[in-house]
Design an enzyme around this catalytic site. Structure first.
Site, PDB file in Angstrom:
ATOM      1  N   ASP A 258      28.194 -14.183  34.718  1.00  0.00           N
ATOM      2  CA  ASP A 258      26.812 -14.480  35.071  1.00  0.00           C
ATOM      3  C   ASP A 258      25.919 -14.420  33.836  1.00  0.00           C
ATOM      4  O   ASP A 258      24.704 -14.572  33.943  1.00  0.00           O
ATOM      5  CB  ASP A 258      26.319 -13.487  36.127  1.00  0.00           C
ATOM      6  CG  ASP A 258      24.938 -13.850  36.680  1.00  0.00           C
ATOM      7  OD1 ASP A 258      24.756 -15.021  37.054  1.00  0.00           O
ATOM      8  OD2 ASP A 258      24.059 -12.966  36.729  1.00  0.00           O
ATOM      9  N   HIS A 295      22.756 -16.267  35.076  1.00  0.00           N
ATOM     10  CA  HIS A 295      22.101 -14.953  35.169  1.00  0.00           C
ATOM     11  C   HIS A 295      21.341 -14.825  36.489  1.00  0.00           C
ATOM     12  O   HIS A 295      20.171 -14.419  36.524  1.00  0.00           O
ATOM     13  CB  HIS A 295      21.159 -14.721  33.992  1.00  0.00           C
ATOM     14  CG  HIS A 295      21.016 -13.283  33.614  1.00  0.00           C
ATOM     15  ND1 HIS A 295      21.030 -12.831  32.322  1.00  0.00           N
ATOM     16  CD2 HIS A 295      20.868 -12.171  34.383  1.00  0.00           C
ATOM     17  CE1 HIS A 295      20.880 -11.522  32.297  1.00  0.00           C
ATOM     18  NE2 HIS A 295      20.777 -11.094  33.548  1.00  0.00           N
TER      19      HIS A 295
END
Length: 335
Positions: A258, A295
């Site tokens: 991520d 993210h």
């Protein structure tokens, strides 16, 4: 208090508005905090920044010159802020500690499941009316050994989830939590042994001088060839070039992440009409055994609510001249 919120995103502003309760005067700007944008803080009492903002020594000095005495982070991690410098020049810094370990841990497991069961490829094939299973074989999680590097709030939730799949949990951390061993039958071990034994490895450690490029070609040599590596920590806890080389040479099977080592100024922004010239990022995106998300692990309603409430808790503490529980410049920097 007058508050300038850097890196303000459309999806988080409604949560911040609710948490403010119309108490403080707020200005939202989409720009990241950098040496160039620091001047926009002139006239404000407090700034709020995210993990993508620059809190380096030189930027902090500029902020201090512009009258900023308080910085509240909308993140748990604070590796982007030079806390030693902040304390030296009298800027108080607080973070949003532990805003939602469940959001991050659940996303980590989502990455694992999608990567293992080839869900992205499967969806691409089905949309092309290709219903072959030849490239879609995964493995059972049951009875697999899961290594968790970093067993803080997020790591503990990952352990609980993975025990539910029937996995054996092993942990590497500088602190040993006996409750973790009792509740999830987990065992602590050194990094090399964890790598040798694990079928799946989760990274949930903070980024600091000790963990920077912690996962590199030397560490990878100890991993199983069929290991899946999942990163919900920070991009720079791995050497991305070493990771990609290992995947391309089939030294490890897959990488779900991520975060990206060079994500600042990239993640959270739309470059669909202006493609980036980043060869390493392109290698990550193009490889079928890599699953990259931008993210987004924290992007749940619950987490955004907690971040917003914590942000204004920190600000209210400063307004009342109190030391809040999240203030980083008033306590030892330990977990």
């Amino acid at each position: 208090m007058k508050i300038l919120i850097y890196s303000a995103k459309d999806f988080e502003i409604p949560f911040l508005e609710i948490a403010n309760k119309e108490v403080h005067q707020i200005k939202y700007i989409p720009e990241r905090l950098t040496a160039k944008t620091a001047a926009q803080a002139l006239g404000f009492d407090v700034i709020s920044i995210s993990s993508a903002d620059d809190g380096s020594s030189s930027v902090l000095e500029r902020l201090k010159d512009f009258g900023i005495n308080y910085i509240t982070l909308r993140s748990t991690g604070y590796d982007n802020v030079n806390l030693v410098k902040a304390k030296k020049i009298g800027i108080k810094v607080a973070n949003a500690a532990g805003y939602s370990p469940h959001a991050i841990a659940e996303h980590a497991v989502t990455l694992l499941l999608a990567l293992n069961r080839k869900l992205i490829l499967s969806n691409q094939q089905v949309t092309s009316y290709n219903f072959s299973l030849s490239n879609l074989v995964g493995f059972d999680l049951n009875k697999k050994t899961v290594g968790i590097i970093g067993a803080g709030r997020i790591g503990k939730v990952i352990a609980r989830i993975m025990q539910g799949f029937g996995c054996k949990i092993i942990v590497n951390d500088i602190y040993e939590d006996h409750k973790l061993t009792e509740d999830y039958d987990a065992s602590y071990t050194d990094l090399e042994n964890l790598c040798k034994r694990s079928d799946i490895i989760f990274l949930s450690i903070p980024l600091n001088t000790q963990t920077h490029h912690m996962i590199n070609k030397d560490v990878i040599q100890h991993m199983k060839r069929d290991v899946l590596l999942i990163n919900v920590a920070r991009g720079a806890v791995v050497n991305t070039k070493d990771i990609m080389q290992a995947i391309e040479l089939k030294r490890i099977t897959g990488y779900g992440t991520d975060v990206y080592e060079h994500e600042n100024g990239i993640f959270f922004y739309n470059y669909s009409k202006n493609k980036l010239q980043d060869n390493l990022l392109q290698r990550l995106i193009n490889h079928p055994n890599v699953l990259l998300t931008p993210h987004q692990a924290f992007a749940t309603k619950e987490a955004l609510t907690n971040i917003a409430e914590t942000t204004f808790y920190n600000i209210n503490c400063w307004e009342q001249q109190e030391i809040g529980e999240n203030e980083l410049t008033q306590k030892e920097l330990v977990r």
